[in-house]
Scaffold this motif. Sequence first.
Motif, mmCIF file in Angstrom:
data_model
loop_
_atom_site.group_PDB
_atom_site.id
_atom_site.type_symbol
_atom_site.label_atom_id
_atom_site.label_comp_id
_atom_site.label_asym_id
_atom_site.label_seq_id
_atom_site.Cartn_x
_atom_site.Cartn_y
_atom_site.Cartn_z
ATOM 1 N N ARG A 13 -57.589 21.400 61.064
ATOM 2 C CA ARG A 13 -58.352 20.240 59.754
ATOM 3 C C ARG A 13 -56.949 20.351 59.314
ATOM 4 O O ARG A 13 -57.299 19.417 58.227
ATOM 5 C CB ARG A 13 -59.520 20.465 59.347
ATOM 6 C CG ARG A 13 -60.683 21.169 60.294
ATOM 7 C CD ARG A 13 -62.056 20.895 59.749
ATOM 8 N NE ARG A 13 -62.129 22.118 59.389
ATOM 9 C CZ ARG A 13 -62.557 23.117 59.979
ATOM 10 N NH1 ARG A 13 -63.065 23.413 61.136
ATOM 11 N NH2 ARG A 13 -62.541 24.683 59.372
ATOM 12 N N ALA A 51 -66.806 13.059 60.219
ATOM 13 C CA ALA A 51 -67.678 14.202 60.217
ATOM 14 C C ALA A 51 -68.554 14.116 60.270
ATOM 15 O O ALA A 51 -69.557 14.551 61.364
ATOM 16 C CB ALA A 51 -67.381 14.345 58.768
ATOM 17 N N CYS A 55 -70.726 15.852 63.957
ATOM 18 C CA CYS A 55 -71.926 16.841 63.696
ATOM 19 C C CYS A 55 -72.953 16.320 64.200
ATOM 20 O O CYS A 55 -73.396 17.250 65.290
ATOM 21 C CB CYS A 55 -72.066 16.550 62.441
ATOM 22 S SG CYS A 55 -71.224 17.829 61.381
ATOM 23 N N GLU A 119 -73.662 22.444 60.712
ATOM 24 C CA GLU A 119 -72.843 22.240 59.491
ATOM 25 C C GLU A 119 -71.605 23.571 58.883
ATOM 26 O O GLU A 119 -70.549 23.318 58.625
ATOM 27 C CB GLU A 119 -73.666 22.647 58.646
ATOM 28 C CG GLU A 119 -73.744 22.380 57.000
ATOM 29 C CD GLU A 119 -74.327 21.735 55.985
ATOM 30 O OE1 GLU A 119 -74.550 21.587 55.291
ATOM 31 O OE2 GLU A 119 -76.224 22.251 56.492
ATOM 32 N N MET A 122 -68.288 22.928 60.842
ATOM 33 C CA MET A 122 -67.278 21.660 60.457
ATOM 34 C C MET A 122 -66.689 21.195 59.217
ATOM 35 O O MET A 122 -65.935 21.161 58.913
ATOM 36 C CB MET A 122 -67.959 20.641 60.242
ATOM 37 C CG MET A 122 -68.797 20.477 62.298
ATOM 38 S SD MET A 122 -67.617 19.660 63.211
ATOM 39 C CE MET A 122 -67.057 18.099 62.608
ATOM 40 N N GLN A 123 -67.629 22.489 58.035
ATOM 41 C CA GLN A 123 -66.756 23.208 56.728
ATOM 42 C C GLN A 123 -65.910 23.075 56.841
ATOM 43 O O GLN A 123 -65.457 24.369 57.406
ATOM 44 C CB GLN A 123 -67.701 23.496 56.194
ATOM 45 C CG GLN A 123 -69.443 22.882 55.547
ATOM 46 C CD GLN A 123 -69.969 24.069 54.725
ATOM 47 O OE1 GLN A 123 -70.072 25.065 54.974
ATOM 48 N NE2 GLN A 123 -71.333 23.754 54.394
#
Length: 285
Positions: A13, A51, A55, A119, A122-123
């Motif tokens: 990322r 995003a 998710c 969640e 993905m943060q």
Amino acid sequence: FGSSRLTQGAADRQSSRRRDHRASTRALPPPGEGMATEAAEHAAEEAAPSAEELCGQITEVFKRFDKRGKGKITGAALAEVLKQLDGACWTKANVDELVKATGLQDPVTGDVDYEELVEWIMQAPEGPLEGHPVCQAAFEGDVCQLEELLEGVTQSSIDAAVGYVKVGEDLCGLWSMVANTFQLKALQHDATLKAPTPLQWAAFAGHAEAVRFLVERCGFRKDDEGLLGHTAFAVAVSHRLDADGGVVQNIGDEEVKHLLEDEQPVLCPNALSKVATGRPAALAD
């Protein structure tokens, strides 16, 4: 230990953000190409999921294992999903490590809320990325820190330990551009780098006391090639380069090689006699 795959994902990322920044600051296209370039970029943006959409797609995979429809799956089901994604990476030890890091597993039932898990994954991480703590301590030759980190750790977790190290502002792994050579390389330049073991990091840096502690006190196997595909001894006897191409040398290099070199089995008298005379000792007289 902190999951190396999650660390790599964070590095991906970070690398993606830097690529986006470079793209936003590139030179203007030649006259006549601006509209075509803008159209192509717009099409790419339309094709790439957001995003939130990503998710949702991942959550749908977990829902297939949610037999009760309560938004939770068992730890065994979670392990099954992750193994389908990458069976080589998601060993039982790494799955347990992930669950522990998230803190999302119900202490009574053992179930995991998969929407919160997605969640969490993905943060983007807050603050700078850090290296794998055990690998970092091995790379720096910090035996006291290794003792603290590895106290009470199970052998299965020790066998599964791999990770990256922080060098300056970069999270780094090792790569081999030619035979018998290993070099530090930043994950932002190559997110596919394999994560070395703590013993391989100690061998690369030439820290004899760290190598001795990991092998003799903690049970790290000298013959373990890990994800890197080479033993710690192979790393120690190779040409070792830092990220800028400088040679890595340490006063403990020779002792490291001695500690990691496989010991030859001691031959019994009967075997020695057979080697010398071609006959067992009982027939040698």
